[in-house]
Design a protein around this motif. Sequence first.
Motif, PDB file in Angstrom:
ATOM      1  N   ASP A   7       0.158  19.272 -15.408  1.00  0.00           N
ATOM      2  CA  ASP A   7       0.247  19.339 -16.691  1.00  0.00           C
ATOM      3  C   ASP A   7      -1.131  19.426 -17.416  1.00  0.00           C
ATOM      4  N   LYS A   8      -2.268  19.515 -16.584  1.00  0.00           N
ATOM      5  CA  LYS A   8      -3.682  19.300 -17.056  1.00  0.00           C
ATOM      6  C   LYS A   8      -4.007  18.136 -18.124  1.00  0.00           C
ATOM      7  N   VAL A   9      -3.326  16.873 -17.648  1.00  0.00           N
ATOM      8  CA  VAL A   9      -3.374  15.793 -18.623  1.00  0.00           C
ATOM      9  C   VAL A   9      -4.245  14.716 -18.021  1.00  0.00           C
ATOM     10  N   PHE A  10      -4.705  13.786 -18.753  1.00  0.00           N
ATOM     11  CA  PHE A  10      -5.826  12.435 -18.355  1.00  0.00           C
ATOM     12  C   PHE A  10      -4.840  12.063 -17.461  1.00  0.00           C
ATOM     13  N   ASN A  11      -5.783  11.117 -16.634  1.00  0.00           N
ATOM     14  CA  ASN A  11      -4.674  10.226 -15.611  1.00  0.00           C
ATOM     15  C   ASN A  11      -3.701   9.238 -16.175  1.00  0.00           C
ATOM     16  N   ARG A  12      -4.366   8.406 -17.324  1.00  0.00           N
ATOM     17  CA  ARG A  12      -3.482   7.515 -18.033  1.00  0.00           C
ATOM     18  C   ARG A  12      -2.257   8.193 -18.796  1.00  0.00           C
ATOM     19  N   THR A  13      -2.436   9.336 -19.230  1.00  0.00           N
ATOM     20  CA  THR A  13      -1.101  10.163 -19.638  1.00  0.00           C
ATOM     21  C   THR A  13      -0.236  10.280 -18.641  1.00  0.00           C
ATOM     22  N   ALA A  14      -0.529  10.748 -17.714  1.00  0.00           N
ATOM     23  CA  ALA A  14       0.245  11.107 -16.507  1.00  0.00           C
ATOM     24  C   ALA A  14       0.805   9.809 -16.086  1.00  0.00           C
TER      25      ALA A  14
ATOM     26  N   TYR B 245       0.908  -1.174  -0.095  1.00  0.00           N
ATOM     27  CA  TYR B 245       0.000   0.183   0.235  1.00  0.00           C
ATOM     28  C   TYR B 245       0.769   1.379   0.154  1.00  0.00           C
ATOM     29  N   GLN B 246       2.050   1.149   0.615  1.00  0.00           N
ATOM     30  CA  GLN B 246       2.892   2.410   0.569  1.00  0.00           C
ATOM     31  C   GLN B 246       3.426   2.678  -0.738  1.00  0.00           C
ATOM     32  N   ILE B 247       3.747   1.703  -1.600  1.00  0.00           N
ATOM     33  CA  ILE B 247       4.254   1.873  -2.678  1.00  0.00           C
ATOM     34  C   ILE B 247       3.109   2.194  -3.665  1.00  0.00           C
ATOM     35  N   LEU B 248       1.981   1.682  -3.745  1.00  0.00           N
ATOM     36  CA  LEU B 248       0.676   2.181  -4.454  1.00  0.00           C
ATOM     37  C   LEU B 248       0.511   3.507  -4.147  1.00  0.00           C
ATOM     38  N   ASP B 249       0.544   3.917  -2.853  1.00  0.00           N
ATOM     39  CA  ASP B 249       0.053   5.246  -2.449  1.00  0.00           C
ATOM     40  C   ASP B 249       1.014   6.354  -3.092  1.00  0.00           C
ATOM     41  N   ARG B 250       2.104   6.129  -3.158  1.00  0.00           N
ATOM     42  CA  ARG B 250       3.158   6.897  -3.677  1.00  0.00           C
ATOM     43  C   ARG B 250       3.148   7.242  -5.210  1.00  0.00           C
ATOM     44  N   ALA B 251       2.893   5.980  -5.869  1.00  0.00           N
ATOM     45  CA  ALA B 251       2.631   6.113  -7.243  1.00  0.00           C
ATOM     46  C   ALA B 251       1.325   6.815  -7.641  1.00  0.00           C
ATOM     47  N   PHE B 252       0.324   6.416  -6.775  1.00  0.00           N
ATOM     48  CA  PHE B 252      -0.720   7.612  -6.944  1.00  0.00           C
ATOM     49  C   PHE B 252      -0.668   8.725  -6.672  1.00  0.00           C
ATOM     50  N   ASP B 253       0.100   9.408  -5.759  1.00  0.00           N
ATOM     51  CA  ASP B 253       0.312  10.671  -5.598  1.00  0.00           C
ATOM     52  C   ASP B 253       1.259  11.341  -6.664  1.00  0.00           C
ATOM     53  N   ARG B 254       2.051  10.651  -7.336  1.00  0.00           N
ATOM     54  CA  ARG B 254       2.899  11.116  -8.466  1.00  0.00           C
ATOM     55  C   ARG B 254       1.837  11.411  -9.501  1.00  0.00           C
ATOM     56  N   MET B 255       0.926  10.463  -9.881  1.00  0.00           N
ATOM     57  CA  MET B 255       0.246  10.363 -11.040  1.00  0.00           C
ATOM     58  C   MET B 255      -0.809  11.775 -10.736  1.00  0.00           C
ATOM     59  N   VAL B 256      -1.350  11.558  -9.599  1.00  0.00           N
ATOM     60  CA  VAL B 256      -2.263  12.885  -9.359  1.00  0.00           C
ATOM     61  C   VAL B 256      -1.589  14.088  -9.658  1.00  0.00           C
ATOM     62  N   MET B 257      -0.358  14.228  -9.091  1.00  0.00           N
ATOM     63  CA  MET B 257       0.266  15.728  -9.275  1.00  0.00           C
ATOM     64  C   MET B 257       0.595  16.076 -10.503  1.00  0.00           C
ATOM     65  N   ARG B 258       1.124  14.912 -11.483  1.00  0.00           N
ATOM     66  CA  ARG B 258       1.577  15.334 -12.693  1.00  0.00           C
ATOM     67  C   ARG B 258       0.189  15.615 -13.472  1.00  0.00           C
ATOM     68  N   ALA B 259      -0.744  14.844 -13.258  1.00  0.00           N
ATOM     69  CA  ALA B 259      -2.069  15.163 -14.048  1.00  0.00           C
ATOM     70  C   ALA B 259      -2.444  16.428 -13.932  1.00  0.00           C
ATOM     71  N   ALA B 260      -2.354  16.781 -12.814  1.00  0.00           N
ATOM     72  CA  ALA B 260      -2.829  18.335 -12.378  1.00  0.00           C
ATOM     73  C   ALA B 260      -1.944  19.468 -12.582  1.00  0.00           C
TER      74      ALA B 260
END
Length: 419
Positions: free
Chosen positions: A392-399, A375-390
């Motif tokens: 660069d204003k891109v889709f979650n899959r793109t991020a 869960y620690q690794i998944l949470d870290r990757a999730f946070d990175r995805m959300v931050m990049r999507a926000a």
Amino acid sequence: MTAYSGPVFDMAVKQFTVIADYLSIPEDVRPRLLMPKRAVTVSCPIHRDDGTTAVFEGYRVQHHLTLGPTKGGTRFAASVDLGEVAALAIWMSWKCALVGLPYGGAKGGIGVDPSSLSKRELEALSRRYMQEMIPFVGPHTDVMAPDMGTNEQVMAWFMDTYSMYQGRTVTEIVTGKPVSAGGTLGRREATGRGVAHLTRRVMNDRGIDSNRATAVVQGFGNVGSIAALELHRMGVKVIAVSDHTGALHRPAGLDIPGLIDHAAAHGSIAGYSNELVFDPEDVLTLPCDVVIPAAMERVIDARVAANLRCRIVAEGANGPTTPEADLILERRQDEIFLIPDILCNSGGVVVSYFEWVQDLQQLFWEEEEVMRREYQILDRAFDRMVMRAARDKVFNRTAAMAIGVDRVRGAKETRGLFP
């Protein structure tokens, strides 16, 4: 010209092209990032129980070895072909890089319906496949794992076959083994638990009360059933499930533990209830809070995407959404939050990595430690995805894919042309 073809491989290429354009990757660099390093096709002859000989075609694709050994499942299914296996290997590369594992992606498979084989025939085919793969795999070259149509027992046969040729027990050649044969606690449940964990993250972020939420699960195999069970334990009503035999729907919520017991005893959800039978074609578009596609590739096409009536899509399967559907989901991202496959179902490879590490060290963890680290690794990757999507204003899959592709690209640039 390429040795790879088919709709699944074409889909992987289209997805990569979107990311490469977003990252402004030069045209001459793209083929080296996309095309697999190695592909192996083998013939696997076995004696059938009736005395005849049957030959099955097997595949293994290793996408890249830049970050470490390749890692990926082995699929036994009638639909398996080289293009599908290559696409799955490519997605595995982006997945491993996204969550920070020291692996490249791989995938393997045999074109066979495992239900058509007796247990003896399945063992013979499993051992023959691994025997043919021995020159190309190893604990520091390519580590296999289960996938659709394979399980802990098949992994044990793989490990035993490889070990016999090495003259010693080599547990680290495969992951997803039984605990009694060097497997790790929590591996079988890891993918489904990860899907449920990330779904809960999004539900909390979006203010969705789990005790009032509803979910549908398409695909009631290992991933879908465990994800459904975890959501059920959170208080979510799982109102519909489906598998290759049909679908069940109950607006008040299904008895998920009872359904899992039935599927374990009978091999599917068929026969569980005549009153709850539902059209499988309509499962994904039922009104609900969470949709979990946990079966095959390409089940959410443009038509389904336009008709989704949910707030979260949690991709338990690999490649369940077509590029055409992605365009629609991108337009609908204010109303539907997508947890892309390379993040959503990555709990399996994360815990496979833990199993590999434990086998190499011969030091094993308790299940609570496995889950905490997952869960620690998944949470870290999730946070990175959300931050990049926000950002660069891109889709979650793109991020998510961009993070993975960027890491692989950086490693290749640093190391040079050979790896």
